[in-house]
Design a protein around this motif. Sequence first.
Motif, PDB file in Angstrom:
ATOM      1  N   VAL A  61       0.843  -1.199  -0.155  1.00 26.17           N
ATOM      2  CA  VAL A  61      -0.164  -0.132  -0.123  1.00 26.17           C
ATOM      3  C   VAL A  61       1.039   1.125   0.036  1.00 26.17           C
ATOM      4  CG1 VAL A  61      -1.460   1.389   1.280  1.00 26.17           C
ATOM      5  CG2 VAL A  61      -2.101  -1.209   1.015  1.00 26.17           C
ATOM      6  N   VAL A  67      -3.509   2.923  -5.004  1.00 28.83           N
ATOM      7  CA  VAL A  67      -4.457   2.477  -3.781  1.00 28.83           C
ATOM      8  C   VAL A  67      -4.514   3.470  -2.570  1.00 28.83           C
ATOM      9  CG1 VAL A  67      -4.141   0.672  -1.865  1.00 28.83           C
ATOM     10  CG2 VAL A  67      -3.657   0.256  -4.082  1.00 28.83           C
ATOM     11  N   PRO A  78      -7.141  -0.457   3.466  1.00 33.67           N
ATOM     12  CA  PRO A  78      -5.876  -1.090   2.384  1.00 33.67           C
ATOM     13  C   PRO A  78      -6.609  -2.435   1.845  1.00 33.67           C
ATOM     14  CG  PRO A  78      -5.283  -1.019   4.692  1.00 33.67           C
ATOM     15  CD  PRO A  78      -6.456  -0.302   4.630  1.00 33.67           C
ATOM     16  N   LEU A  82      -6.795  -2.459  -2.174  1.00 33.66           N
ATOM     17  CA  LEU A  82      -6.016  -3.411  -2.896  1.00 33.66           C
ATOM     18  C   LEU A  82      -6.955  -4.352  -3.757  1.00 33.66           C
ATOM     19  CD1 LEU A  82      -2.942  -4.344  -0.656  1.00 33.66           C
ATOM     20  CD2 LEU A  82      -2.821  -3.439  -2.742  1.00 33.66           C
TER      21      LEU A  82
END
Length: 197
Positions: A61, A67, A78, A82
């Motif tokens: 990340v 992202v 995250p 993702l």
Amino acid sequence: MLKSYGIRLGSVGSKRFSSVVVKQIEKQEKSIVLSITSLLNTFDKVVEEVEKLDKEMLKLVSQDKEVQRLMTIPGVGPVTALTYKTEIFDPTRFNDSKSVGAYLGMTPKQYASGEVQRQGRISKCGSSELRSLLVEAGIVMLTRSKKWSKLKAWGLKIMRKKGMKKAALAVGRKLSVIMHKMLIEQKEFIYGEPKAA
């Protein structure tokens, strides 16, 4: 397993879980202590491996600007960001951002025959993992997010009329569209301005 021996723990975090269980089973028979201890060892190993994966994910990340941009949306962390980027892969393959909701199975099925036209439940034809993460992000936005946004206000209106489940799904679908636009336009999340009363 603990409940069957009359042991109730209450709410305990994963870091303290093992030590709390060991204290609770001290006075039990040896066979019970042995079986629960072996399960605890497995649990501790799983927690350790999950922590390693979390660290690796956070490294990914920190190196990915797209992202990080997606994470400017309240409720999107995250894992969601993702997963979204991985599932969509190349955002330019969608001509229209609105088609992302249909691709993920978050739009209602259509039934048409003659003069009859009905909308059914959502199609659920895309990634079930990403769909559930987006719905979860919608719930977080509606319930935990303190900051006002145009999307949150829209979702709260739906929640008052149709309930939390449908509102979270609608916000999740809208998020999929917004996230696609953010990837295409390379912009952060826009909260919008509330209408003047």
